[in-house]
Structures are given as C-alpha cells and as structure tokens.
Scaffold this motif. Structure first.
Motif, mmCIF file in Angstrom:
data_model
loop_
_atom_site.group_PDB
_atom_site.id
_atom_site.type_symbol
_atom_site.label_atom_id
_atom_site.label_comp_id
_atom_site.label_asym_id
_atom_site.label_seq_id
_atom_site.Cartn_x
_atom_site.Cartn_y
_atom_site.Cartn_z
ATOM 1 N N PRO A 22 -70.195 -3.718 -10.939
ATOM 2 C CA PRO A 22 -69.699 -3.977 -9.580
ATOM 3 C C PRO A 22 -69.207 -2.672 -8.947
ATOM 4 O O PRO A 22 -69.386 -2.460 -7.752
ATOM 5 N N ASP A 23 -68.595 -1.826 -9.748
ATOM 6 C CA ASP A 23 -68.182 -0.511 -9.270
ATOM 7 C C ASP A 23 -68.657 0.521 -10.300
ATOM 8 O O ASP A 23 -68.011 0.742 -11.316
ATOM 9 N N SER A 70 -76.583 0.807 -9.078
ATOM 10 C CA SER A 70 -75.498 0.081 -9.742
ATOM 11 C C SER A 70 -75.812 -0.231 -11.207
ATOM 12 O O SER A 70 -74.970 -0.738 -11.941
#
Ligand code: UD1
Ligand code: CA
Length: 458
Positions: free
Chosen positions: A134-135, A167
């Motif tokens: 997600p990060d 990602s």
C-alpha cells in the motif's frame, strides 16, 4: 526434490533503529526477530541454514545456537556482499538456496514453502518473493518488461520517478539456483546511490544471461513487513499479536478487547477462558478451561488450572491449581504453588510458598517461604517474618490452623494443626496443635479516665 539451503542476512547494524541493540535482536512478541525467521525455516527441513552475522555477531549466534551455521561479514558492504560470505560453505552445492532477511520476522513457513515450490516447478534460476505494498516507500521495486516478466529490482534510493510509482515490492526473500547465485554475485558492483553491493542486482544479471527469472507474489503484504525502524517494529508487534489472539479466539477463547490483550508465542489457553483487557500473558504458560483472566493482569511462565479467577494481578513462575481466586491486586512470585479452591486475595504477596487446598489469605498479607496446609485461614494483615537480615527462614502452618488478623509469624516457626493465633500477636515460638497462641500486650481499661481528661480540659 532438490537439496535446499537457506541464507539468513543478519549482519547489518540497523542504523535506523537508533539502538545499542542490534536490529535483528530486537524482539517482536518476546523473540528476537531473527529467531522468528529461523524458526519459520525449520519446517522446510533444509540441508543447511547459514546466518550471516556482523554487528552483534556473538549475541546473534548465542540466540540461534545450533539452529544455524554462521559466517561473519566483517564489513557491511551490502546484501550481495553478505550473501557472498557464504560462498565457502555453499558455492559447490547443487540445489536451491532460499535467501531471507533477518528483519522480516512475520513471514510464515507456508510462504517460504510456497516460494520454494514455485521456484522449483518453474525451473527458474531466481524467484523473488514480491508483494503489493500500500505504501512501497523504502522498498526495492520490481520492474517488469512489456511482457510482464521480471527484469530487475531497483532500490528506492536509485529509482526514477516512474519507478517509484511501482507498488510491487521486493520482500527481500528469494530463491536461487545455488550455483547460479554465487556465479552471478561475482558480477555485482557497488555503483549505486548507497555504494553497496546489492543482492537484488543478481536478478538483472541472470536476466541478461537469458536465464529464467520469476516472481512469486504473496497476497499478504503485511507478512513481508521489513523492520528498519521502531515504527515498523511496533507495526510488526501489532500484527503478530493479532495473529496469536485470533488463533486463541478460533480455539474458543473469549478475548474481550484483542487490541488490548497481549499473549506470547508459548501460551496455551483452554476453551471458554475469558481474557479481559489489559492482560499480558507471556512465557511458557498454560491456562485451563473456564478461567477468567484480567482485567490488567500480568502472567509469565505460569501453570494455571481450570475455573481460576485472576484480577488485576501479577504472577510469575508458579503454579495455580483449579478453582482458585487471585486478586484483585495480588502478587504471586516465583516457586509458589496454590492448590485447589485456595484464595490469594487483595494486596497479598506470596513468594516461594505452598498454599494448601481451600486455604484463604483474603487480604493485605505477605507470605514468603511458607508451607501452608489445607483449610488454613490467614487473617488480614498477617506477615510471615521470613528474613532476619541474613537468611530466609521457613514458616509452616499446618492444616486447619487459624491465624488472626495482623499476626507476625517470626520464622522459622511452625503453627500446628488446628491451632489458633490471636489477632495482633507476634509469634516467635512454635504453636502446638490445637493450642491458642497469644503474643500481644494485654489490654487494660481504666474506668472513667477519659471522662476525667475531658474535665481537665474545661
Ligand atoms: C532490502 C532490499 C530491498 C527490499 C527490502 C525488503 C537490498 C539492497 N535491498 O532493503 O530491495 O525491498 O530489503 O525488506 O537488498 N545485511 C547484511 N549485510 C549487509 C547489509 C545488510 O547482513 O552488508 C542484512 C541486514 O542485517 C538485514 C538485511 O540484510 O537483515 C536487509 O538489509 P537492509 O539494510 O535492511 O535492507 P533494506 O534497505 O531494507
Ligand atoms: Ca530491511
């Protein structure tokens, strides 16, 4: 099945932890993170596990003991350089080598196994364990070509703006054809933002040699969390704690507030136990069915029976049988043995003592180095005076004895079966069975004295 090996990277200092303790030794739920990693490798039945140590080498070796072989990386020149240190031990072996970082403590054995199986089934020379983050900040990004094939890994610090948007991250776990790995490592340079020899560069090198390189993506990013600082350390603790709590809940334990309940790896809890908020249950601990623990109870290395109720208390290295009541605010110290139906009540401290069946110490007592028989009543405020400034002495209270409130039992001393100790007594001599011991000043009443004082005041 091919021969399988693992290399665990654990030589880094862990600068971002800002700690005197080496990064891989920081605990996540009671155990150093590198210990979790090596434990999860055990079920894979590998031929050999080699841990690369540098900073804190001795401490890491002591922690892992004979679960691993060790090689020292004298200078921390990067993850590629770290793996190279295992060259003498492994380079001639035929087989598959799993490389794992010592700072990813949440990866489970099933995931390692799935990666190895995928790697061998696809006949790849290298397979990266990847995840969708997600990060993704801080992680190496997996760069794929127009055919969606893995091309290379680029480190965050070396990545272009476009690459930073990727990602899919490198989890730091890989499978290699062992010989191809050590061969490719010879071509890794340190021409990058950090001036380090990056292990992930091996991917690009193998790809350029037209070898098969692949990725196995795990669905669960959380599991691959890499711990570089204390923020991530706290996240890992929360994730592992949640896993443990969920396991117990699925086994039939009620946890009223899982986010506020802390249970260690080696805790067994029986069905229909209720754990109230603020409880910490650690060490090798067993809790029998239908017990109620907490709120705010700290338990370490305890063997606790069934239907025990324990509130706002601290207990360690001891045994509590069935149907015992503890607390609120009791302190049970090591080598205590509380038998069935006993009570260790509020503000009671017990150390290295046996409390017999059905015996009660309801309030405000200190019991140390004592053997208390069955059905004894220890009145409020009673103290075993066990320490003379040099040595500890034993107090024996036999079955059925009744100790009145606020007694001092000066050890060594024996209070016989069914004996009575009068409230407020300081008892320094043994009390025979069925006797009454009286060890306090006798009361004298002076008739009218108070009244005469009042008159003087006028
Ligand atoms: C590494 C990967 C990155 C990946 C991430 C996953 C490299 C260059 N980067 O980055 O692609 O996304 O892990 O968590 O590999 N170590 C040594 N010797 C060294 C350097 C490191 O043994 O010389 C050990 C460390 O103790 C640590 C592990 O290798 O356990 C990883 O090193 P770290 O510096 O944390 O790498 P990251 O920057 O997290
Ligand atoms: Ca890391």
């Amino acid at each position: 099945m091919k021969n399988r090996y693992a290399i665990v990277l654990a030589a880094g200092r862990g600068t971002r932890m800002k700690s005197n303790l080496y990064k891989v030794l920081h605990p996540v739920v009671e155990r150093p993170m590198v210990q979790h990693v090596v434990n999860q490798l055990q079920p894979l039945a590998l031929e050999k596990v080699v841990t690369i140590v540098g900073f804190g080498a001795e401490a890491v070796q002591e922690t892992l003991g004979d679960q691993s072989s060790f090689v020292v990386q004298e200078e921390q020149l990067g993850t590629g350089h770290a793996v190279q240190q295992a060259e003498d031990m492994l380079q001639h072996m035929e087989g598959t080598t799993l490389v794992v970082c010592g700072d990813t403590p949440l990866i489970e054995a099933e995931t390692f196994q799935a990666l190895v199986d995928h790697h061998e089934q696809t006949n790849a020379k290298a397979t990266i364990l990847t995840a969708q983050a997600p990060d993704p900040a801080g992680y190496g990004r997996v760069i794929r070509n127009e055919h969606n094939e893995v091309e290379r890994i680029v480190e965050h610090k070396d990545a272009s703006d476009a690459e930073l948007l990727v990602s899919e991250i490198n989890t730091g776990t890989y499978c290699f054809d062992n010989k191809a790995l050590f061969h490719a490592l010879q071509h890794v340079s340190n021409d990058n933002a950090q001036g380090e020899y990056y292990l992930p560069d091996v991917i690009q090198i193998l790809k350029q040699q037209a070898e098969t390189v692949g990725a196995y993506m795990t669905a669960d990013f959380e599991e691959t969390l890499g711990i570089n600082d204390r923020v991530a350390l706290a996240e890992a603790e929360v994730i592992m704690k949640r896993r443990i709590n969920e396991k117990h809940m699925r086994n039939g334990v009620t946890i009223i507030d899982p986010s506020n309940t802390y249970i260690g790896m080696d805790v067994e809890i029986g069905q229909d136990v209720i754990v109230h908020p603020g409880s910490m249950i650690y060490g090798v601990t067993k809790i029998g069915e239908n017990s109620v623990i907490g709120p705010h109870t700290e338990i370490n290395n305890m063997n606790i029976g069934e239907r025990v109720v324990m509130k706002q208390s601290v207990a360690m290295d001891s045994t509590i049988a069935n149907d015992v009541h503890v607390g609120p605010y009791a302190y049970i110290r090591p080598k205590t043995n509380v038998l069935d139906h006993a009570k260790v009540g509020h503000f009671v401290e017990v150390k290295q003592s046996t409390i017999g069946e059905g015996s009660k110490i309801p309030h405000l007592s200190y019991v140390g180095d004592a053997k208390i028989g069955n059905h004894v009543n220890v009145g409020c405020g009673t103290i075993t005076v066990n320490y003379d400034g040099r040595e500890k002495h034993e107090t024996i209270i036999e079955d059925g004895a009744f100790i009145g409130c606020n007694a001092n039992l000066v050890a060594p001393i024996t209070i016989g079966e069914d004996a009575f100790v009068a409230a407020g007594s300081t008892v320094t001599k043994d009390v025979p069975s069925e006797a009454l011991a009286f060890g306090r000043a006798r009361q004298a009443n002076k008739e009218g004295y108070a009244k005469s004082l009042k008159k003087q005041d006028k």
